[in-house]
Design a protein around this motif. Sequence first.
Motif, PDB file in Angstrom:
ATOM      1  N   GLU A 100     -16.764   0.582 -12.705  1.00  0.00           N
ATOM      2  CA  GLU A 100     -16.023  -0.463 -13.416  1.00  0.00           C
ATOM      3  C   GLU A 100     -14.757  -0.871 -12.653  1.00  0.00           C
ATOM      4  OE1 GLU A 100     -13.498  -0.324 -17.368  1.00  0.00           O
ATOM      5  OE2 GLU A 100     -15.653  -0.341 -17.832  1.00  0.00           O
ATOM      6  N   LEU A 101     -14.011   0.100 -12.140  1.00  0.00           N
ATOM      7  CA  LEU A 101     -12.799  -0.202 -11.379  1.00  0.00           C
ATOM      8  C   LEU A 101     -13.158  -0.860 -10.049  1.00  0.00           C
ATOM      9  CD1 LEU A 101      -9.766  -0.158 -11.028  1.00  0.00           C
ATOM     10  CD2 LEU A 101      -9.943   2.229 -10.274  1.00  0.00           C
ATOM     11  N   ARG A 141      -9.697  -5.664 -17.814  1.00  0.00           N
ATOM     12  CA  ARG A 141      -8.773  -6.787 -17.614  1.00  0.00           C
ATOM     13  C   ARG A 141      -8.642  -7.119 -16.126  1.00  0.00           C
ATOM     14  NH1 ARG A 141      -4.428  -4.830 -15.341  1.00  0.00           N
ATOM     15  NH2 ARG A 141      -3.747  -2.718 -15.688  1.00  0.00           N
ATOM     16  N   ASP A 142      -8.098  -8.297 -15.852  1.00  0.00           N
ATOM     17  CA  ASP A 142      -7.839  -8.675 -14.467  1.00  0.00           C
ATOM     18  C   ASP A 142      -6.751  -7.784 -13.887  1.00  0.00           C
ATOM     19  OD1 ASP A 142      -9.699 -10.691 -14.546  1.00  0.00           O
ATOM     20  OD2 ASP A 142      -8.237 -12.263 -14.983  1.00  0.00           O
ATOM     21  N   LEU A 143      -6.918  -7.406 -12.636  1.00  0.00           N
ATOM     22  CA  LEU A 143      -5.946  -6.553 -11.958  1.00  0.00           C
ATOM     23  C   LEU A 143      -4.945  -7.398 -11.189  1.00  0.00           C
ATOM     24  CD1 LEU A 143      -8.352  -3.851 -10.489  1.00  0.00           C
ATOM     25  CD2 LEU A 143      -7.031  -3.721 -12.595  1.00  0.00           C
ATOM     26  N   THR A 144      -3.763  -6.833 -10.973  1.00  0.00           N
ATOM     27  CA  THR A 144      -2.759  -7.479 -10.132  1.00  0.00           C
ATOM     28  C   THR A 144      -2.978  -7.053  -8.682  1.00  0.00           C
ATOM     29  OG1 THR A 144      -1.201  -5.642 -10.316  1.00  0.00           O
ATOM     30  CG2 THR A 144      -1.073  -7.371 -12.013  1.00  0.00           C
ATOM     31  N   CYS A 145      -2.354  -7.747  -7.771  1.00  0.00           N
ATOM     32  CA  CYS A 145      -2.426  -7.378  -6.354  1.00  0.00           C
ATOM     33  C   CYS A 145      -1.910  -5.956  -6.159  1.00  0.00           C
ATOM     34  CB  CYS A 145      -1.620  -8.344  -5.500  1.00  0.00           C
ATOM     35  SG  CYS A 145      -2.281 -10.019  -5.453  1.00  0.00           S
ATOM     36  N   LYS A 146      -0.834  -5.631  -6.833  1.00  0.00           N
ATOM     37  CA  LYS A 146      -0.252  -4.293  -6.692  1.00  0.00           C
ATOM     38  C   LYS A 146      -1.240  -3.220  -7.136  1.00  0.00           C
ATOM     39  CE  LYS A 146       3.905  -1.668  -7.723  1.00  0.00           C
ATOM     40  NZ  LYS A 146       5.234  -1.702  -8.333  1.00  0.00           N
ATOM     41  N   GLU A 147      -1.945  -3.455  -8.225  1.00  0.00           N
ATOM     42  CA  GLU A 147      -2.937  -2.485  -8.697  1.00  0.00           C
ATOM     43  C   GLU A 147      -4.088  -2.351  -7.712  1.00  0.00           C
ATOM     44  OE1 GLU A 147      -2.635  -2.719 -13.508  1.00  0.00           O
ATOM     45  OE2 GLU A 147      -3.406  -4.485 -12.476  1.00  0.00           O
ATOM     46  N   VAL A 148      -4.506  -3.465  -7.155  1.00  0.00           N
ATOM     47  CA  VAL A 148      -5.581  -3.434  -6.157  1.00  0.00           C
ATOM     48  C   VAL A 148      -5.140  -2.602  -4.960  1.00  0.00           C
ATOM     49  CG1 VAL A 148      -6.888  -4.835  -4.506  1.00  0.00           C
ATOM     50  CG2 VAL A 148      -6.658  -5.589  -6.881  1.00  0.00           C
ATOM     51  N   LYS A 192      -2.253   6.861   6.208  1.00  0.00           N
ATOM     52  CA  LYS A 192      -2.890   5.953   5.247  1.00  0.00           C
ATOM     53  C   LYS A 192      -1.980   5.753   4.038  1.00  0.00           C
ATOM     54  CE  LYS A 192      -7.751   6.853   6.259  1.00  0.00           C
ATOM     55  NZ  LYS A 192      -9.025   7.357   5.691  1.00  0.00           N
ATOM     56  N   GLU A 193      -1.434   6.834   3.539  1.00  0.00           N
ATOM     57  CA  GLU A 193      -0.557   6.738   2.374  1.00  0.00           C
ATOM     58  C   GLU A 193       0.730   5.994   2.706  1.00  0.00           C
ATOM     59  OE1 GLU A 193      -1.356   7.368  -0.747  1.00  0.00           O
ATOM     60  OE2 GLU A 193      -3.325   7.844   0.051  1.00  0.00           O
ATOM     61  N   ARG A 194       1.285   6.236   3.897  1.00  0.00           N
ATOM     62  CA  ARG A 194       2.508   5.519   4.301  1.00  0.00           C
ATOM     63  C   ARG A 194       2.221   4.031   4.436  1.00  0.00           C
ATOM     64  NH1 ARG A 194       2.988   9.999   7.656  1.00  0.00           N
ATOM     65  NH2 ARG A 194       2.386   8.791   9.485  1.00  0.00           N
ATOM     66  N   LEU A 195       1.089   3.675   5.026  1.00  0.00           N
ATOM     67  CA  LEU A 195       0.715   2.275   5.183  1.00  0.00           C
ATOM     68  C   LEU A 195       0.547   1.626   3.813  1.00  0.00           C
ATOM     69  CD1 LEU A 195      -0.138  -0.164   6.869  1.00  0.00           C
ATOM     70  CD2 LEU A 195      -2.441   0.791   6.936  1.00  0.00           C
ATOM     71  N   LYS A 196      -0.146   2.309   2.923  1.00  0.00           N
ATOM     72  CA  LYS A 196      -0.360   1.776   1.579  1.00  0.00           C
ATOM     73  C   LYS A 196       0.978   1.565   0.869  1.00  0.00           C
ATOM     74  CE  LYS A 196      -2.430   4.185  -1.825  1.00  0.00           C
ATOM     75  NZ  LYS A 196      -3.523   4.819  -2.588  1.00  0.00           N
ATOM     76  N   LYS A 197       1.913   2.521   1.001  1.00  0.00           N
ATOM     77  CA  LYS A 197       3.223   2.395   0.366  1.00  0.00           C
ATOM     78  C   LYS A 197       3.993   1.202   0.934  1.00  0.00           C
ATOM     79  CE  LYS A 197       7.572   4.812  -0.565  1.00  0.00           C
ATOM     80  NZ  LYS A 197       8.255   3.559  -0.662  1.00  0.00           N
ATOM     81  N   VAL A 219      -7.650   2.161  -0.565  1.00  0.00           N
ATOM     82  CA  VAL A 219      -8.329   3.162   0.264  1.00  0.00           C
ATOM     83  C   VAL A 219      -9.589   3.656  -0.442  1.00  0.00           C
ATOM     84  CG1 VAL A 219      -8.157   5.449   1.303  1.00  0.00           C
ATOM     85  CG2 VAL A 219      -6.229   3.873   1.451  1.00  0.00           C
ATOM     86  N   GLU A 220      -9.449   4.011  -1.705  1.00  0.00           N
ATOM     87  CA  GLU A 220     -10.596   4.507  -2.468  1.00  0.00           C
ATOM     88  C   GLU A 220     -11.665   3.430  -2.627  1.00  0.00           C
ATOM     89  OE1 GLU A 220      -7.425   4.669  -3.492  1.00  0.00           O
ATOM     90  OE2 GLU A 220      -6.949   6.786  -3.692  1.00  0.00           O
ATOM     91  N   TYR A 221     -11.231   2.181  -2.781  1.00  0.00           N
ATOM     92  CA  TYR A 221     -12.172   1.059  -2.891  1.00  0.00           C
ATOM     93  C   TYR A 221     -12.999   0.932  -1.611  1.00  0.00           C
ATOM     94  CZ  TYR A 221     -13.789  -3.774  -2.735  1.00  0.00           C
ATOM     95  OH  TYR A 221     -14.565  -4.901  -2.583  1.00  0.00           O
ATOM     96  N   LEU A 222     -12.313   0.924  -0.483  1.00  0.00           N
ATOM     97  CA  LEU A 222     -13.007   0.755   0.796  1.00  0.00           C
ATOM     98  C   LEU A 222     -13.901   1.944   1.120  1.00  0.00           C
ATOM     99  CD1 LEU A 222     -10.148  -0.842   2.884  1.00  0.00           C
ATOM    100  CD2 LEU A 222     -12.208  -1.974   2.024  1.00  0.00           C
TER     101      LEU A 222
END
Length: 83
Positions: free
Chosen positions: A24-25, A2-9, A66-71, A14-17
């Motif tokens: 698939e993800l 399914r299409d992802l939301t911005c929040k899910e992206v 990284k985690e603080r920035l992502k949060k 970090v893992e994507y980059l």
Amino acid sequence: MRDLTCKEVLQHLVEYLEQELAPELHQAIQSHIEKCLFCQRLVESYKRTIALFKKANHIEPPKGSKERLKKRIIDQLAKQTNV
């Protein structure tokens, strides 16, 4: 998938980059980013931030940054989407 939301992206940014996601993800995130100007800008900003850290005499960002920035990004996105 399914299409992802911005929040899910953002939760997987970090893992994507770092190419650490299942194919698939990764593709679902790529598809979302291609259509979403907000996420495109976020990805570019994040890439620039990482590049700046790498240029700074290879100084590693503080542990947990990284985690603080992502949060903070996710929290900000939640505020924007709940308005």
